[in-house]
Design a protein around this motif. Structure first.
Motif, PDB file in Angstrom:
ATOM      1  N   SER A 184       4.027   9.983 -12.558  1.00 35.91           N
ATOM      2  CA  SER A 184       5.385   9.547 -12.880  1.00 35.91           C
ATOM      3  C   SER A 184       5.420   9.103 -14.332  1.00 35.91           C
ATOM      4  N   GLY A 185       6.594   8.761 -14.796  1.00 30.80           N
ATOM      5  CA  GLY A 185       6.733   8.267 -16.164  1.00 30.80           C
ATOM      6  C   GLY A 185       6.911   9.372 -17.175  1.00 30.80           C
ATOM      7  N   VAL A 186       6.332   9.188 -18.361  1.00 22.22           N
ATOM      8  CA  VAL A 186       6.562  10.129 -19.463  1.00 22.22           C
ATOM      9  C   VAL A 186       6.022  11.521 -19.166  1.00 22.22           C
ATOM     10  N   ASN A 187       5.091  11.634 -18.240  1.00 21.51           N
ATOM     11  CA  ASN A 187       4.534  12.940 -17.905  1.00 21.51           C
ATOM     12  C   ASN A 187       5.355  13.693 -16.864  1.00 21.51           C
ATOM     13  N   LEU A 188       6.388  13.051 -16.334  1.00 23.26           N
ATOM     14  CA  LEU A 188       7.254  13.689 -15.343  1.00 23.26           C
ATOM     15  C   LEU A 188       8.656  13.817 -15.935  1.00 23.26           C
ATOM     16  N   LYS A 189       9.054  15.041 -16.222  1.00 20.97           N
ATOM     17  CA  LYS A 189      10.359  15.281 -16.844  1.00 20.97           C
ATOM     18  C   LYS A 189      11.411  15.562 -15.782  1.00 20.97           C
ATOM     19  N   ASP A 190      12.591  15.009 -16.012  1.00 21.10           N
ATOM     20  CA  ASP A 190      13.717  15.233 -15.114  1.00 21.10           C
ATOM     21  C   ASP A 190      14.393  16.546 -15.520  1.00 21.10           C
ATOM     22  N   GLU A 191      14.164  17.601 -14.765  1.00 20.02           N
ATOM     23  CA  GLU A 191      14.724  18.912 -15.082  1.00 20.02           C
ATOM     24  C   GLU A 191      15.795  19.326 -14.085  1.00 20.02           C
ATOM     25  N   LEU A 192      16.274  18.387 -13.285  1.00 21.11           N
ATOM     26  CA  LEU A 192      17.316  18.684 -12.308  1.00 21.11           C
ATOM     27  C   LEU A 192      18.666  18.781 -13.003  1.00 21.11           C
ATOM     28  N   LEU A 193      19.379  19.869 -12.749  1.00 21.79           N
ATOM     29  CA  LEU A 193      20.715  20.062 -13.280  1.00 21.79           C
ATOM     30  C   LEU A 193      21.724  19.743 -12.183  1.00 21.79           C
TER      31      LEU A 193
ATOM     32  N   GLN B 111       0.824  -1.213   0.000  1.00 25.63           N
ATOM     33  CA  GLN B 111       0.000   0.000   0.000  1.00 25.63           C
ATOM     34  C   GLN B 111       0.863   1.270   0.000  1.00 25.63           C
ATOM     35  N   ALA B 112       1.901   1.272  -0.836  1.00 22.57           N
ATOM     36  CA  ALA B 112       2.784   2.432  -0.925  1.00 22.57           C
ATOM     37  C   ALA B 112       2.365   3.341  -2.073  1.00 22.57           C
ATOM     38  N   ARG B 113       2.466   4.635  -1.851  1.00 22.17           N
ATOM     39  CA  ARG B 113       2.084   5.608  -2.889  1.00 22.17           C
ATOM     40  C   ARG B 113       3.175   5.773  -3.950  1.00 22.17           C
ATOM     41  N   MET B 114       4.426   5.567  -3.539  1.00 24.08           N
ATOM     42  CA  MET B 114       5.550   5.689  -4.471  1.00 24.08           C
ATOM     43  C   MET B 114       6.495   4.516  -4.237  1.00 24.08           C
ATOM     44  N   THR B 115       7.216   4.169  -5.287  1.00 26.24           N
ATOM     45  CA  THR B 115       8.197   3.097  -5.122  1.00 26.24           C
ATOM     46  C   THR B 115       9.480   3.408  -5.871  1.00 26.24           C
ATOM     47  N   VAL B 116      10.575   2.953  -5.302  1.00 22.18           N
ATOM     48  CA  VAL B 116      11.882   2.960  -5.972  1.00 22.18           C
ATOM     49  C   VAL B 116      12.404   1.534  -5.934  1.00 22.18           C
ATOM     50  N   ILE B 117      12.686   0.970  -7.090  1.00 20.62           N
ATOM     51  CA  ILE B 117      13.336  -0.339  -7.137  1.00 20.62           C
ATOM     52  C   ILE B 117      14.748  -0.150  -7.663  1.00 20.62           C
ATOM     53  N   LEU B 118      15.722  -0.541  -6.861  1.00 20.34           N
ATOM     54  CA  LEU B 118      17.119  -0.537  -7.273  1.00 20.34           C
ATOM     55  C   LEU B 118      17.422  -1.914  -7.836  1.00 20.34           C
ATOM     56  N   ILE B 119      17.983  -1.965  -9.038  1.00 19.17           N
ATOM     57  CA  ILE B 119      18.131  -3.247  -9.729  1.00 19.17           C
ATOM     58  C   ILE B 119      19.403  -3.250 -10.561  1.00 19.17           C
TER      59      ILE B 119
ATOM     60  N   ASP C  16       6.382   0.398 -19.044  1.00 16.98           N
ATOM     61  CA  ASP C  16       7.540   1.254 -18.821  1.00 16.98           C
ATOM     62  C   ASP C  16       7.246   2.748 -18.885  1.00 16.98           C
ATOM     63  N   GLU C  17       6.219   3.156 -19.623  1.00 16.61           N
ATOM     64  CA  GLU C  17       5.964   4.596 -19.705  1.00 16.61           C
ATOM     65  C   GLU C  17       5.467   5.174 -18.389  1.00 16.61           C
ATOM     66  N   SER C  18       5.125   4.308 -17.445  1.00 14.40           N
ATOM     67  CA  SER C  18       4.651   4.766 -16.136  1.00 14.40           C
ATOM     68  C   SER C  18       5.789   4.988 -15.151  1.00 14.40           C
TER      69      SER C  18
ATOM     70  N   ALA D 244      17.765   2.588 -11.146  1.00  9.42           N
ATOM     71  CA  ALA D 244      16.673   2.873 -10.211  1.00  9.42           C
ATOM     72  C   ALA D 244      15.438   3.229 -11.032  1.00  9.42           C
ATOM     73  N   TYR D 245      14.326   2.582 -10.729  1.00  8.21           N
ATOM     74  CA  TYR D 245      13.064   2.836 -11.417  1.00  8.21           C
ATOM     75  C   TYR D 245      12.041   3.325 -10.397  1.00  8.21           C
ATOM     76  N   LEU D 246      11.416   4.453 -10.699  1.00  9.21           N
ATOM     77  CA  LEU D 246      10.510   5.112  -9.768  1.00  9.21           C
ATOM     78  C   LEU D 246       9.108   5.152 -10.359  1.00  9.21           C
ATOM     79  N   THR D 247       8.111   4.878  -9.526  1.00  6.26           N
ATOM     80  CA  THR D 247       6.724   4.837  -9.989  1.00  6.26           C
ATOM     81  C   THR D 247       5.809   5.459  -8.945  1.00  6.26           C
ATOM     82  N   TYR D 248       4.874   6.256  -9.423  1.00  6.29           N
ATOM     83  CA  TYR D 248       3.822   6.779  -8.549  1.00  6.29           C
ATOM     84  C   TYR D 248       2.578   5.896  -8.700  1.00  6.29           C
ATOM     85  N   ASN D 249       1.909   5.634  -7.581  1.00  5.72           N
ATOM     86  CA  ASN D 249       0.730   4.766  -7.555  1.00  5.72           C
ATOM     87  C   ASN D 249       1.031   3.418  -8.211  1.00  5.72           C
ATOM     88  N   PRO D 250       2.048   2.703  -7.720  1.00  9.38           N
ATOM     89  CA  PRO D 250       2.436   1.422  -8.336  1.00  9.38           C
ATOM     90  C   PRO D 250       1.359   0.362  -8.172  1.00  9.38           C
ATOM     91  N   ARG D 251       1.232  -0.463  -9.205  1.00  4.55           N
ATOM     92  CA  ARG D 251       0.264  -1.562  -9.183  1.00  4.55           C
ATOM     93  C   ARG D 251       0.608  -2.516 -10.323  1.00  4.55           C
TER      94      ARG D 251
END
Length: 245
Positions: free
Chosen positions: A234-243, A164-172, A198-200, A186-193
């Motif tokens: 998360s996924g394609v709708n979340l862009k990594d803009e961290l410099l 029942q986690a809202r977010m997940t990080v899997i290190l693989i 992969d686009e999520s 590391a793969y991160l997902t919001y509302n995992p199920r």
């Protein structure tokens, strides 16, 4: 010294290897064969369970013992032939999670061997040692940390959903390359199920001292998690803009 030789100072790519007759010099050929062997060995490497579980216990909150799980692939040969089995837990592990009767949490962290357990053995604990204090500072609740054997990326969605986690990080462990048999992803997902594709997910790859250093990796993961938490996606709708600098 020619330009190609100068570039060798900045990359592990096989540049300016030289030539002897119609072939590579002996040293270059032997180095290639050694790297190829290291990549093959990484695929068949195994998780160092005592070190991993002990290390996790030292960096996790009190009374938050890690949980050991198994995918539907009973061994490495099956794992490599049946990718689908590596994406789901076996029945025993699923029952184990259900019996926890876990309360909802903000974040689930999973470690999985993937295609290079060597990557997990070497790099997962240093990354988590930097990331976990920051997630605690954010006030996020943490689900039981799980370590999964013979696992692929999608198994993180099933584990986190059961917890029942809202977010997940899997290190693989990522697919080994000739210059990187120990690359951590590391793969991160919001509302995992279960059933997500992969686009999520968002991905941070090549985490290792020779690639993306631990500090930068933890910073990038925290940035993505914060954006996921705020924007609830998360996924394609979340862009990594961290410099990173």
């Amino acid at each position: 010294m020619n330009t190609w030789s100068l570039l060798r100072e900045y990359t592990a790519a096989r540049l300016a290897q030289g030539i002897t007759g119609h072939s590579l010099p002996t040293r270059a050929l032997l180095d290639f064969q050694l790297d190829q062997a290291r990549a093959r060995d990484a695929v068949y490497s195994t998780l160092e369970w005592p070190e991993l579980l002990t290390g996790l216990t030292t960096i996790l909150p009190t009374n938050a013992a890690p949980i050991r799980l198994q995918s539907g692939a009973p061994d490495r040969a099956t794992y490599l032939k049946r990718p689908d089995l590596g994406r789901r837990l076996n029945e025993s592990s699923m029952r184990q999670l259900v019996q926890l009767n876990a309360t909802p949490a903000d974040l689930s962290i999973i470690l999985a061997d993937g295609l290079s357990a060597t990557a997990i053995n070497r790099h997962a604990l240093p990354v988590l040692a930097l990331l976990l204090p920051e997630t605690a500072r954010m006030g996020w609740s943490l689900a039981p940390v799980c370590v999964v054997d013979q696992a692929r990326v999608a198994i993180g969605d099933e584990v986190a959903h059961a917890l029942q986690a809202r977010m997940t990080v899997i290190l693989i462990g990522e697919r080994p390359g000739l210059s990187s048999p120990d690359s951590l992803g590391a793969y991160l997902t919001y509302n995992p199920r279960p059933g997500l594709s992969d686009e999520s997910r968002n991905c941070v790859s090549n985490i290792r001292p020779e690639g993306l250093p631990y500090g930068f990796a933890a910073q990038k993961l925290l940035y993505l998690l914060t954006e996921m938490h705020i924007r609830k996606l998360s996924g394609v709708n979340l862009k990594d803009e961290l410099l990173l600098g």
